[in-house]
Design an enzyme around this catalytic site. Sequence first.
Site, PDB file in Angstrom:
ATOM      1  N   GLU A  92       0.847  -1.212   0.190  1.00 49.32           N
ATOM      2  CA  GLU A  92      -0.118   0.104  -0.025  1.00 49.32           C
ATOM      3  C   GLU A  92       0.755   1.382   0.072  1.00 49.32           C
ATOM      4  O   GLU A  92       0.349   2.317   0.162  1.00 49.32           O
ATOM      5  CB  GLU A  92      -0.805  -0.036   1.205  1.00 49.32           C
ATOM      6  CG  GLU A  92      -2.171  -0.919   1.067  1.00 49.32           C
ATOM      7  CD  GLU A  92      -1.743  -2.696   0.743  1.00 49.32           C
ATOM      8  OE1 GLU A  92      -1.143  -3.005   1.584  1.00 49.32           O
ATOM      9  OE2 GLU A  92      -2.338  -3.043  -0.097  1.00 49.32           O
ATOM     10  N   ASP A  94      -7.483  -5.544  -4.475  1.00 49.99           N
ATOM     11  CA  ASP A  94      -6.437  -5.875  -3.203  1.00 49.99           C
ATOM     12  C   ASP A  94      -6.383  -7.347  -2.953  1.00 49.99           C
ATOM     13  O   ASP A  94      -6.331  -7.650  -1.692  1.00 49.99           O
ATOM     14  CB  ASP A  94      -6.753  -4.965  -2.013  1.00 49.99           C
ATOM     15  CG  ASP A  94      -5.702  -4.712  -1.045  1.00 49.99           C
ATOM     16  OD1 ASP A  94      -4.452  -5.265  -1.289  1.00 49.99           O
ATOM     17  OD2 ASP A  94      -6.041  -5.025   0.105  1.00 49.99           O
ATOM     18  N   ASN A 114      -0.665  -7.752  -3.638  1.00 52.49           N
ATOM     19  CA  ASN A 114      -1.384  -6.950  -4.688  1.00 52.49           C
ATOM     20  C   ASN A 114      -0.639  -5.937  -5.412  1.00 52.49           C
ATOM     21  O   ASN A 114       0.513  -5.470  -4.696  1.00 52.49           O
ATOM     22  CB  ASN A 114      -2.369  -6.175  -3.863  1.00 52.49           C
ATOM     23  CG  ASN A 114      -1.894  -5.354  -2.881  1.00 52.49           C
ATOM     24  OD1 ASN A 114      -1.401  -5.495  -1.916  1.00 52.49           O
ATOM     25  ND2 ASN A 114      -1.998  -3.956  -3.017  1.00 52.49           N
TER      26      ASN A 114
END
Lengths: 623, 192
Positions: free
Chosen positions: A223, A349, A307
């Site tokens: 992220e 995700d 991801n």
Amino acid sequence: MRTVALMLTLTAAPIVALSQTIPAPVPESEVFTREEIGHALAAPTPEAGHTAPSTANAPEDDGQWSMPSKNYASTRFSALSEITPANVRTLKPDFSFSLAINKGQEAAPIVVDNTMYVVTAYPNIVYALDLTKPGAPLKWIFAPKPAPASQGLACCDVVNRGGTVSNGKYIFNTLDGQTIAVDVKTGRAVWRTLLGNINRGETITMAPTVAKGRVYVGDSGGEMGVRGWIVALDENTGKLLWRGYSTGPDADVLIGSEFKPHYVADQGKDLGVQSWPPQAWKIGGGASWGWVTYDPELNMLYQGVGNPGPWNNEQRPGDNKWTAGIFARDPATGAARWYYQYSPHDEHDYDGVNEQILLDMPFAGKMQKVLIHIDRNGYVYVIERNTGTVLSADPFGPVNSSKGVDLQTGRLIVNPAKQTKLGETVRNICPTASGAKDWNPSSFSPKTGLLYIPHENMCMDWMSAEVNYIAGTPYVGALVHMKPGPGGNRGELTAWDPVQRRPVWAVKENFPIWSGTVVTAGDIVFYGTLDGWFKAVNARTGELLWRYKVDSGIISQPISYRGPDSHQYIAVLSGVGGWSGAVVSGPIDPRDGSAALGMVNVMSDLPKYTTAGGTLYVFSLPH
Amino acid sequence: MYSRSPISVVVLFALLLAGCNRGAQPALPADQPGRSVVIDSALDPGVEHSLVTTDPRATAYYNNADAVNSGKRLFQQYNCSGCHSNGGGGMGPDLMDDVWIYGSRLEQIHQTLVEGRPNGMPSWGNKVPDQQLWQLAVYVRSMSLPQTLAAQTDNTPSQTPAPVPPEADQDAGWSPPQATTNDYTTTTPGVD
């Protein structure tokens, strides 16, 4: 003026907001059934043999628990059978130990030579406890003192998934990007290797895998716009042996002549560059923050890849290789052998980092070497692990983001109605961003032939937004609000028959299950809940046999071991947190549904059920 | 004195504060002209005036609707929302409640943005134009205003941020804890 100001503060009295309303569950009619989207290359042939790990991957149980996954097959099966469905009702706490850290505790306790080792969430303190003495006193404490700034780079609480004991060393990772080997006798560091750069968003939360003198470590930061990697270190010195990136040119990914992916989509030159917009692969994620599995039998290393970034998929058209998939590598050189992408061009995700369970299983009339992976995207994958061929893929949770896996091409069949878009809220996407199941590992019993899958039943609304890359800050670009899946129970423990490709029983839980499971030869499955119950259920029926309320929610990995007195013990860490429990271990305000990447929307009632904590509990029968 | 109402306590306390302000106070170092402004985060309990110095640059951002709306936009653009969401927090702490680790005044929030903080807050000084840092600070200050909280209509807060009145920062020093049942701190022998 001062009077006015004071009056203002008095009238705006502080309110501790305990919860908001939990949104309504997604209707059953919005998700596909297993019959609609489950596929296999052949019909079940259970008569062809008994499902079990090989002895090379799961040697005879010595009663210890030296690695989080119990063995290289990752079965988390304990051959101890003193505790049974008939006597488990008398299970009682033997001792407890405060971890002194009130953040999410995800680690598995490790037991070797009658010593127990526990590593905490940040600041990643290691405790060694002497199990031969009453009350298990401390032998030593190791405090690695990771950089405090690393706390601001952990997407989903400052967790740590555990360490491993090998050849007299306890080996673990720290949030600020170190791998450390501690001498189990002295409690002093043998070596410390810095691998991650927090200024680039790299942290480490995973449990290292140690095999044949090598330590395998991957980064976190999917992220944060990291470029994901896995490394092998020399177990004796901590020196780097090789590093394979998840994106970029073949040379960096360690793709060479040995690379023989099964599916056409994974064949070609420099796909780690070509399947991205120019330069996007450099900040494209693909962190390996979950499970890396060593296979002594086939001499292979299986690496789950996370991801792609950012979450806003319109900023990265293409398949985004080699994210959201799995690599098989040569353990000695890192050279890629095959790769399979669970979620090409992931839009939700769905990291591919969950556990890999290595079994010999009957399929298409013969015994096959398989790898079972239970993915965030909602499918149980059974993969032939010599070649990376998907044999079957069946949904185990609520799925509508895809319509099954095309077993000819290997490709996930994306449902266009649930593709995420810039500036438009797409509603009721199942499973949610954290998946039908997150990192917390399943177990497998060769006695029952069943997998015990601790998982979620949650969906989400998603609106993509433009996001700028700023090194060391989140690179996400999505406004997410999660909600319960069909039925409203946010969690489930599913006993899954991988041969028949179907659930045998399931236990509904109010909250998503964020702990692992352990299954014993006594036919008991242990797991914990976010609201702090540690439970024992019958491995054949799911019947609740025993439960004990601990001080805080459980998101860790329970274990079973033989104590110095030859009796069976069960150990687990409490300590709520992680992505799902961050609303408690915070500081997070439950009035913001978008908080913690949208998780708070579906977890805002958890503060009514539990508070932050962190304690080791050890249980046994009266004796 | 036990029958005194809370309101009279407030008035009395305010008068005491006003009295202190009128008295001869040594100029704080940061008040001296020509010095760069330093803002204290640590607040000393037990003193009846605020040690927090003021920054004249903050003045322009009070009662400033444009600034707070610019801050809202920048909060997304600089990925502040990646950690703090829409005020509810995540990787970083929530900003919409009444807990301020490093101080709630505009100057203090600005200082936090400029310097960063040790547990993960990056330093933005010299990386973002200073005017934008003030706009971000005033948006962050607005998140916990009663007006902003009252304007929340769904599960995404801080979407209609109210301008920050200067009154919101008037009492940034130590003040008595609210809603105490008994308060003897203002009892001075010979006065009551």
